[in-house]
Design a protein around this motif. Sequence first.
Motif, PDB file in Angstrom:
ATOM      1  N   ARG A 273      -8.406  49.697 -11.865  1.00  0.00           N
ATOM      2  CA  ARG A 273      -8.648  49.356 -13.283  1.00  0.00           C
ATOM      3  C   ARG A 273      -9.857  48.422 -13.404  1.00  0.00           C
ATOM      4  NH1 ARG A 273      -5.914  45.372 -17.090  1.00  0.00           N
ATOM      5  NH2 ARG A 273      -5.994  46.402 -19.103  1.00  0.00           N
ATOM      6  N   ASP A 274      -9.938  47.469 -12.495  1.00  0.00           N
ATOM      7  CA  ASP A 274     -11.076  46.538 -12.535  1.00  0.00           C
ATOM      8  C   ASP A 274     -12.404  47.260 -12.338  1.00  0.00           C
ATOM      9  OD1 ASP A 274      -9.388  44.479 -12.971  1.00  0.00           O
ATOM     10  OD2 ASP A 274      -9.348  43.739 -10.900  1.00  0.00           O
ATOM     11  N   ARG A 275     -12.341  48.405 -11.652  1.00  0.00           N
ATOM     12  CA  ARG A 275     -13.581  49.183 -11.479  1.00  0.00           C
ATOM     13  C   ARG A 275     -13.852  50.089 -12.696  1.00  0.00           C
ATOM     14  NH1 ARG A 275     -15.511  52.626  -6.945  1.00  0.00           N
ATOM     15  NH2 ARG A 275     -16.983  52.794  -8.639  1.00  0.00           N
ATOM     16  N   GLY A 276     -12.992  49.964 -13.710  1.00  0.00           N
ATOM     17  CA  GLY A 276     -13.198  50.741 -14.942  1.00  0.00           C
ATOM     18  C   GLY A 276     -12.731  52.182 -14.819  1.00  0.00           C
ATOM     19  N   ILE A 277     -11.861  52.449 -13.845  1.00  0.00           N
ATOM     20  CA  ILE A 277     -11.362  53.821 -13.649  1.00  0.00           C
ATOM     21  C   ILE A 277      -9.957  53.925 -14.260  1.00  0.00           C
ATOM     22  CG2 ILE A 277     -10.658  55.529 -11.913  1.00  0.00           C
ATOM     23  CD1 ILE A 277     -12.800  54.236 -10.039  1.00  0.00           C
ATOM     24  N   LEU A 278      -9.763  54.971 -15.065  1.00  0.00           N
ATOM     25  CA  LEU A 278      -8.459  55.189 -15.698  1.00  0.00           C
ATOM     26  C   LEU A 278      -7.527  55.865 -14.691  1.00  0.00           C
ATOM     27  CD1 LEU A 278      -6.746  55.352 -18.379  1.00  0.00           C
ATOM     28  CD2 LEU A 278      -7.709  57.656 -18.658  1.00  0.00           C
ATOM     29  N   TYR A 279      -6.360  55.275 -14.446  1.00  0.00           N
ATOM     30  CA  TYR A 279      -5.407  55.864 -13.492  1.00  0.00           C
ATOM     31  C   TYR A 279      -4.199  56.430 -14.244  1.00  0.00           C
ATOM     32  CZ  TYR A 279      -1.613  55.945 -10.035  1.00  0.00           C
ATOM     33  OH  TYR A 279      -0.536  56.325  -9.268  1.00  0.00           O
ATOM     34  N   ALA A 280      -3.915  57.728 -14.029  1.00  0.00           N
ATOM     35  CA  ALA A 280      -2.705  58.343 -14.579  1.00  0.00           C
ATOM     36  C   ALA A 280      -1.617  58.189 -13.522  1.00  0.00           C
ATOM     37  CB  ALA A 280      -2.950  59.817 -14.866  1.00  0.00           C
ATOM     38  N   ASN A 317       4.019  61.281 -22.806  1.00  0.00           N
ATOM     39  CA  ASN A 317       4.388  60.168 -21.913  1.00  0.00           C
ATOM     40  C   ASN A 317       3.160  59.454 -21.393  1.00  0.00           C
ATOM     41  OD1 ASN A 317       7.164  60.370 -22.182  1.00  0.00           O
ATOM     42  ND2 ASN A 317       7.298  61.997 -20.651  1.00  0.00           N
ATOM     43  N   LEU A 318       2.142  60.220 -21.015  1.00  0.00           N
ATOM     44  CA  LEU A 318       0.911  59.563 -20.541  1.00  0.00           C
ATOM     45  C   LEU A 318       0.228  58.800 -21.668  1.00  0.00           C
ATOM     46  CD1 LEU A 318      -0.850  61.913 -18.009  1.00  0.00           C
ATOM     47  CD2 LEU A 318      -0.129  59.562 -17.646  1.00  0.00           C
ATOM     48  N   LYS A 319       0.231  59.375 -22.860  1.00  0.00           N
ATOM     49  CA  LYS A 319      -0.373  58.673 -24.004  1.00  0.00           C
ATOM     50  C   LYS A 319       0.331  57.328 -24.208  1.00  0.00           C
ATOM     51  CE  LYS A 319      -2.818  60.285 -26.917  1.00  0.00           C
ATOM     52  NZ  LYS A 319      -4.283  60.145 -27.074  1.00  0.00           N
ATOM     53  N   LYS A 320       1.681  57.345 -24.089  1.00  0.00           N
ATOM     54  CA  LYS A 320       2.439  56.091 -24.253  1.00  0.00           C
ATOM     55  C   LYS A 320       2.046  55.089 -23.176  1.00  0.00           C
ATOM     56  CE  LYS A 320       6.488  57.774 -26.594  1.00  0.00           C
ATOM     57  NZ  LYS A 320       7.256  58.937 -26.235  1.00  0.00           N
ATOM     58  N   VAL A 321       1.941  55.573 -21.926  1.00  0.00           N
ATOM     59  CA  VAL A 321       1.576  54.688 -20.818  1.00  0.00           C
ATOM     60  C   VAL A 321       0.201  54.067 -21.076  1.00  0.00           C
ATOM     61  CG1 VAL A 321       0.892  54.685 -18.372  1.00  0.00           C
ATOM     62  CG2 VAL A 321       3.004  55.830 -19.080  1.00  0.00           C
ATOM     63  N   PHE A 322      -0.753  54.871 -21.511  1.00  0.00           N
ATOM     64  CA  PHE A 322      -2.105  54.339 -21.774  1.00  0.00           C
ATOM     65  C   PHE A 322      -2.071  53.320 -22.923  1.00  0.00           C
ATOM     66  CE2 PHE A 322      -3.832  58.642 -20.093  1.00  0.00           C
ATOM     67  CZ  PHE A 322      -3.742  58.186 -18.791  1.00  0.00           C
ATOM     68  N   ALA A 335       2.424  49.598 -16.695  1.00  0.00           N
ATOM     69  CA  ALA A 335       2.803  50.116 -18.024  1.00  0.00           C
ATOM     70  C   ALA A 335       3.865  51.210 -17.883  1.00  0.00           C
ATOM     71  CB  ALA A 335       1.575  50.668 -18.736  1.00  0.00           C
ATOM     72  N   ALA A 336       3.722  52.067 -16.866  1.00  0.00           N
ATOM     73  CA  ALA A 336       4.705  53.149 -16.659  1.00  0.00           C
ATOM     74  C   ALA A 336       6.064  52.558 -16.283  1.00  0.00           C
ATOM     75  CB  ALA A 336       4.211  54.098 -15.572  1.00  0.00           C
ATOM     76  N   GLU A 337       6.054  51.510 -15.456  1.00  0.00           N
ATOM     77  CA  GLU A 337       7.330  50.856 -15.086  1.00  0.00           C
ATOM     78  C   GLU A 337       7.978  50.242 -16.321  1.00  0.00           C
ATOM     79  OE1 GLU A 337       8.207  48.686 -11.729  1.00  0.00           O
ATOM     80  OE2 GLU A 337       6.798  49.717 -10.403  1.00  0.00           O
ATOM     81  N   ARG A 338       7.127  49.690 -17.198  1.00  0.00           N
ATOM     82  CA  ARG A 338       7.653  49.082 -18.427  1.00  0.00           C
ATOM     83  C   ARG A 338       8.293  50.149 -19.313  1.00  0.00           C
ATOM     84  NH1 ARG A 338       3.908  44.290 -20.569  1.00  0.00           N
ATOM     85  NH2 ARG A 338       4.429  43.508 -18.504  1.00  0.00           N
ATOM     86  N   LEU A 339       7.637  51.296 -19.418  1.00  0.00           N
ATOM     87  CA  LEU A 339       8.193  52.400 -20.223  1.00  0.00           C
ATOM     88  C   LEU A 339       9.540  52.843 -19.639  1.00  0.00           C
ATOM     89  CD1 LEU A 339       7.856  54.517 -22.487  1.00  0.00           C
ATOM     90  CD2 LEU A 339       6.541  55.915 -20.882  1.00  0.00           C
ATOM     91  N   ALA A 340       9.595  52.989 -18.312  1.00  0.00           N
ATOM     92  CA  ALA A 340      10.848  53.409 -17.662  1.00  0.00           C
ATOM     93  C   ALA A 340      11.930  52.358 -17.887  1.00  0.00           C
ATOM     94  CB  ALA A 340      10.615  53.620 -16.166  1.00  0.00           C
ATOM     95  N   SER A 341      11.594  51.087 -17.703  1.00  0.00           N
ATOM     96  CA  SER A 341      12.647  50.082 -17.814  1.00  0.00           C
ATOM     97  C   SER A 341      13.085  49.907 -19.264  1.00  0.00           C
ATOM     98  CB  SER A 341      12.256  48.763 -17.133  1.00  0.00           C
ATOM     99  OG  SER A 341      11.420  48.040 -17.951  1.00  0.00           O
ATOM    100  N   ASP A 342      12.183  50.119 -20.235  1.00  0.00           N
ATOM    101  CA  ASP A 342      12.601  50.080 -21.648  1.00  0.00           C
ATOM    102  C   ASP A 342      13.623  51.184 -21.928  1.00  0.00           C
ATOM    103  OD1 ASP A 342      10.927  47.998 -22.129  1.00  0.00           O
ATOM    104  OD2 ASP A 342       9.404  49.144 -23.214  1.00  0.00           O
TER     105      ASP A 342
END
Length: 352
Positions: A273-280, A317-322, A335-342
Amino acid sequence: MEITEIQVDGYEKVVRARDQQSGLHALIAVHDTTLGPSLGGMRMWPYASEDEALFDVLRLSRGMTLKSAVAETGLGGGKSVILGDPKSMKSEALFRSMGRFIDSLDGIYITAEDMNIGIPDLEVVQKETRWVTGLKRSEGSSGNPSPYTAEGCLIGLRAVAEELDGDTSLAGKKVVIQGVGAVGGALAVLLKESGAEVTICDINEARVKQLQDEYGFDVVSDDEHLSVECDIYSPCARGAGINDDTIPLLHCRALAGCANNQMLEPRHAAVVRDRGILYAPDYVINAGGIINVSVELLPGGYNEAVAREQIARIYDNLKKVFEISRRDDIPTNTAAERLASDRLKAARAASN
Ligand code: NAD
């Protein structure tokens, strides 16, 4: 067969089976059944010790809880491992014994294929337990998950394209795929059909040649593939490929592929992320296979149309994660872990 329980904090049930007659030494970890019975593949591996096998089964079963929670399969997370050399130790007695072990858990763990386990092995397991999925389509089961994993990944890549450029179209996007086996190969074809410019790389030269001849893909060597300038780099080979050594080499705008556990360590998602790369996050975009299997367990049984409808949700789901990642200023894996735990918390609250 001797079955013993191992107490592990944060896991609902972890059990060990030893059976002298068949030679079975196996572990099953049921991480969480809040959302439904736990489902996860059976792996056979020549682990050096039981501790190593335990580490693997715990990590994998927790991963299945997160994956199924985000994918909303109505399943929980579990996994099983057989300790032993798949080349020399497979036998009818071993898999029948494994079937009895799975049956002893009364359906809180449902098995499927994983590394070194195929349909013929599961067919033997099924002689002793009904808690088996991923068998042949001709027998009413969901069949090979790989095409559905590839289809789900393509749908996820549309969410990635939208996040990058405000448009879901993949036409003209330059995509480099590492690993063009069952999933990566199918994904390469789907991407080409969607108008993307696809470059492939695989250590299996015969497979590369076959795909190049048939579809005219560009090819790059494994040594050089990370440095290719592209919109999306799609790891579809093995895990742990994204690490301190490889991240500086990346020349992509997004990282999005089917391989499990792409990051060597979770912290690498922040470095990306710090390198400005979007990770799915891998388990969000590669959920097509588990979604397809989960449809087997619905009251009407397996239905391909229903599976496809559910796989299409990978986009949302990916849109939510982003969105969560942007809103909370956190890496997408967090963010994905947060979505799962919610989702887990909401299910727990609803059942109380
Ligand atoms: P596969 O064995 O069919 O394909 C993997 C390919 O990667 C092979 O062609 C292999 O030669 C190639 N490969 C291995 N190491 C390589 C390297 N260093 N460089 C380039 N290529 C390399 O496996 P698959 O079923 O396609 O799965 C691929 C990945 O996706 C795995 O990480 C798997 O865990 C994950 N995954 C698969 C599914 C599924 O439905 N099959 C579901 C979810 C996740």
